[in-house]
Design a protein around this motif. Structure first.
Motif, PDB file in Angstrom:
ATOM      1  N   TYR A  10      -0.238   6.681   1.162  1.00 37.41           N
ATOM      2  CA  TYR A  10       0.592   5.481   1.240  1.00 37.41           C
ATOM      3  C   TYR A  10      -0.270   4.220   1.070  1.00 37.41           C
ATOM      4  O   TYR A  10       0.096   3.291   0.343  1.00 37.41           O
ATOM      5  CB  TYR A  10       1.327   5.484   2.575  1.00 37.41           C
ATOM      6  N   GLY A  11      -1.419   4.183   1.721  1.00 40.85           N
ATOM      7  CA  GLY A  11      -2.331   3.047   1.594  1.00 40.85           C
ATOM      8  C   GLY A  11      -2.908   2.925   0.197  1.00 40.85           C
ATOM      9  O   GLY A  11      -3.077   1.820  -0.325  1.00 40.85           O
ATOM     10  N   LEU A  12      -3.206   4.053  -0.432  1.00 39.59           N
ATOM     11  CA  LEU A  12      -3.723   4.040  -1.800  1.00 39.59           C
ATOM     12  C   LEU A  12      -2.670   3.508  -2.766  1.00 39.59           C
ATOM     13  O   LEU A  12      -2.966   2.685  -3.633  1.00 39.59           O
ATOM     14  CB  LEU A  12      -4.167   5.448  -2.203  1.00 39.59           C
ATOM     15  N   ILE A  13      -1.440   3.946  -2.608  1.00 36.54           N
ATOM     16  CA  ILE A  13      -0.346   3.446  -3.451  1.00 36.54           C
ATOM     17  C   ILE A  13      -0.158   1.949  -3.213  1.00 36.54           C
ATOM     18  O   ILE A  13       0.042   1.180  -4.160  1.00 36.54           O
ATOM     19  CB  ILE A  13       0.952   4.234  -3.183  1.00 36.54           C
ATOM     20  N   CYS A  14      -0.257   1.525  -1.964  1.00 44.29           N
ATOM     21  CA  CYS A  14      -0.131   0.107  -1.633  1.00 44.29           C
ATOM     22  C   CYS A  14      -1.239  -0.706  -2.307  1.00 44.29           C
ATOM     23  O   CYS A  14      -0.982  -1.755  -2.890  1.00 44.29           O
ATOM     24  CB  CYS A  14      -0.181  -0.081  -0.125  1.00 44.29           C
ATOM     25  N   ALA A  15      -2.464  -0.226  -2.238  1.00 40.13           N
ATOM     26  CA  ALA A  15      -3.587  -0.935  -2.861  1.00 40.13           C
ATOM     27  C   ALA A  15      -3.406  -1.031  -4.371  1.00 40.13           C
ATOM     28  O   ALA A  15      -3.619  -2.093  -4.963  1.00 40.13           O
ATOM     29  CB  ALA A  15      -4.901  -0.231  -2.520  1.00 40.13           C
ATOM     30  N   ILE A  16      -3.001   0.050  -4.994  1.00 36.17           N
ATOM     31  CA  ILE A  16      -2.784   0.044  -6.444  1.00 36.17           C
ATOM     32  C   ILE A  16      -1.632  -0.891  -6.805  1.00 36.17           C
ATOM     33  O   ILE A  16      -1.684  -1.598  -7.816  1.00 36.17           O
ATOM     34  CB  ILE A  16      -2.543   1.475  -6.957  1.00 36.17           C
ATOM     35  N   TYR A  17      -0.611  -0.911  -5.996  1.00 36.74           N
ATOM     36  CA  TYR A  17       0.553  -1.766  -6.242  1.00 36.74           C
ATOM     37  C   TYR A  17       0.182  -3.249  -6.186  1.00 36.74           C
ATOM     38  O   TYR A  17       0.658  -4.038  -6.986  1.00 36.74           O
ATOM     39  CB  TYR A  17       1.641  -1.455  -5.206  1.00 36.74           C
ATOM     40  N   TRP A  18      -0.686  -3.634  -5.233  1.00 36.78           N
ATOM     41  CA  TRP A  18      -0.986  -5.051  -5.026  1.00 36.78           C
ATOM     42  C   TRP A  18      -2.111  -5.587  -5.885  1.00 36.78           C
ATOM     43  O   TRP A  18      -2.314  -6.811  -5.944  1.00 36.78           O
ATOM     44  CB  TRP A  18      -1.284  -5.313  -3.562  1.00 36.78           C
ATOM     45  N   ILE A  19      -2.877  -4.748  -6.551  1.00 36.59           N
ATOM     46  CA  ILE A  19      -3.992  -5.247  -7.370  1.00 36.59           C
ATOM     47  C   ILE A  19      -3.525  -6.233  -8.438  1.00 36.59           C
ATOM     48  O   ILE A  19      -4.144  -7.285  -8.593  1.00 36.59           O
ATOM     49  CB  ILE A  19      -4.811  -4.080  -7.950  1.00 36.59           C
ATOM     50  N   PRO A  20      -2.453  -5.979  -9.197  1.00 39.10           N
ATOM     51  CA  PRO A  20      -2.040  -6.988 -10.190  1.00 39.10           C
ATOM     52  C   PRO A  20      -1.672  -8.340  -9.585  1.00 39.10           C
ATOM     53  O   PRO A  20      -1.988  -9.385 -10.146  1.00 39.10           O
ATOM     54  CB  PRO A  20      -0.819  -6.360 -10.867  1.00 39.10           C
ATOM     55  N   ILE A  21      -1.044  -8.334  -8.433  1.00 35.90           N
ATOM     56  CA  ILE A  21      -0.674  -9.599  -7.788  1.00 35.90           C
ATOM     57  C   ILE A  21      -1.920 -10.339  -7.316  1.00 35.90           C
ATOM     58  O   ILE A  21      -2.031 -11.559  -7.486  1.00 35.90           O
ATOM     59  CB  ILE A  21       0.284  -9.339  -6.599  1.00 35.90           C
ATOM     60  N   LEU A  22      -2.873  -9.633  -6.735  1.00 36.66           N
ATOM     61  CA  LEU A  22      -4.104 -10.282  -6.293  1.00 36.66           C
ATOM     62  C   LEU A  22      -4.886 -10.840  -7.471  1.00 36.66           C
ATOM     63  O   LEU A  22      -5.438 -11.937  -7.393  1.00 36.66           O
ATOM     64  CB  LEU A  22      -4.960  -9.298  -5.491  1.00 36.66           C
ATOM     65  N   ILE A  47       8.592  -5.402   1.063  1.00 38.60           N
ATOM     66  CA  ILE A  47       9.540  -4.506   1.720  1.00 38.60           C
ATOM     67  C   ILE A  47       8.976  -3.088   1.834  1.00 38.60           C
ATOM     68  O   ILE A  47       9.038  -2.466   2.886  1.00 38.60           O
ATOM     69  CB  ILE A  47      10.892  -4.510   0.985  1.00 38.60           C
ATOM     70  N   LEU A  48       8.401  -2.585   0.749  1.00 36.39           N
ATOM     71  CA  LEU A  48       7.903  -1.205   0.749  1.00 36.39           C
ATOM     72  C   LEU A  48       6.661  -1.011   1.614  1.00 36.39           C
ATOM     73  O   LEU A  48       6.481   0.039   2.220  1.00 36.39           O
ATOM     74  CB  LEU A  48       7.579  -0.765  -0.683  1.00 36.39           C
ATOM     75  N   PHE A  49       5.809  -2.022   1.646  1.00 34.75           N
ATOM     76  CA  PHE A  49       4.509  -1.857   2.297  1.00 34.75           C
ATOM     77  C   PHE A  49       4.316  -2.829   3.464  1.00 34.75           C
ATOM     78  O   PHE A  49       3.192  -3.219   3.771  1.00 34.75           O
ATOM     79  CB  PHE A  49       3.391  -2.052   1.275  1.00 34.75           C
ATOM     80  N   PHE A  50       5.399  -3.199   4.131  1.00 31.05           N
ATOM     81  CA  PHE A  50       5.298  -4.193   5.208  1.00 31.05           C
ATOM     82  C   PHE A  50       4.295  -3.825   6.299  1.00 31.05           C
ATOM     83  O   PHE A  50       3.474  -4.666   6.673  1.00 31.05           O
ATOM     84  CB  PHE A  50       6.669  -4.474   5.830  1.00 31.05           C
ATOM     85  N   PRO A  51       4.305  -2.602   6.836  1.00 28.03           N
ATOM     86  CA  PRO A  51       3.355  -2.313   7.939  1.00 28.03           C
ATOM     87  C   PRO A  51       1.904  -2.496   7.509  1.00 28.03           C
ATOM     88  O   PRO A  51       1.112  -3.090   8.236  1.00 28.03           O
ATOM     89  CB  PRO A  51       3.634  -0.861   8.302  1.00 28.03           C
ATOM     90  N   ILE A  52       1.570  -2.013   6.334  1.00 26.44           N
ATOM     91  CA  ILE A  52       0.187  -2.134   5.869  1.00 26.44           C
ATOM     92  C   ILE A  52      -0.151  -3.587   5.591  1.00 26.44           C
ATOM     93  O   ILE A  52      -1.226  -4.066   5.959  1.00 26.44           O
ATOM     94  CB  ILE A  52      -0.047  -1.257   4.623  1.00 26.44           C
ATOM     95  N   GLN A  53       0.754  -4.308   4.935  1.00 25.36           N
ATOM     96  CA  GLN A  53       0.488  -5.705   4.609  1.00 25.36           C
ATOM     97  C   GLN A  53       0.328  -6.557   5.864  1.00 25.36           C
ATOM     98  O   GLN A  53      -0.524  -7.449   5.914  1.00 25.36           O
ATOM     99  CB  GLN A  53       1.612  -6.264   3.731  1.00 25.36           C
ATOM    100  N   PHE A  54       1.119  -6.284   6.873  1.00 21.51           N
ATOM    101  CA  PHE A  54       1.046  -7.050   8.120  1.00 21.51           C
ATOM    102  C   PHE A  54      -0.332  -6.904   8.765  1.00 21.51           C
ATOM    103  O   PHE A  54      -0.987  -7.898   9.096  1.00 21.51           O
ATOM    104  CB  PHE A  54       2.149  -6.603   9.079  1.00 21.51           C
TER     105      PHE A  54
END
Length: 117
Positions: free
Chosen positions: A16-28, A57-64
């Motif tokens: 889940y964390g790996l998917i979150c990191a991959i998801y947010w790389i373009p935004i960063l 919405i999908l990654f709120f706990p990790i992002q918080f």
């Protein structure tokens, strides 16, 4: 103590964390490298805004928790290190949250088994 629930939770959290990191790389990259190519091809500002909203919405706990960890130092490091540290912290937070949730469900299952006996 049964470590199986921790391992399973940590594995799921890591993924889940790996998917979150991959998801947010373009935004960063878009946020901290304004001169780079637009990372979400054929997409306007409203599309990238929707992309961010879905990610929150999908990654709120990790992002918080990642936000809480990185607030003290995110303005003091370069953009490359910021993107790398966000990605690593997101993976670590996902793993820790998964392990904690796995432990909780193991504890819950154990207490239900003891109550029924």
């Amino acid at each position: 103590m049964n470590w199986k629930n921790w391992k399973t939770g940590a594995t799921i959290g890591f993924i889940y964390g790996l998917i979150c990191a991959i998801y947010w790389i373009p935004i960063l990259v878009m946020q901290y490298f304004p001169s780079s190519h637009f990372p979400i091809m054929q997409c306007e500002d409203t599309c990238s805004g929707m992309y961010e909203f879905i990610g929150i919405i999908l990654f709120f706990p990790i992002q918080f928790f990642t936000f809480l960890i990185t607030v003290p130092f995110y303005q003091k490091i370069t953009a490359n290190y910021l993107i790398l540290s966000y990605s690593v912290i997101e993976i670590m937070v996902g793993t820790a949250l998964g392990a904690a949730i796995g432990h909780f469900f193991g504890w819950l299952e154990k207490s239900q088994n003891e109550d029924s006996a």
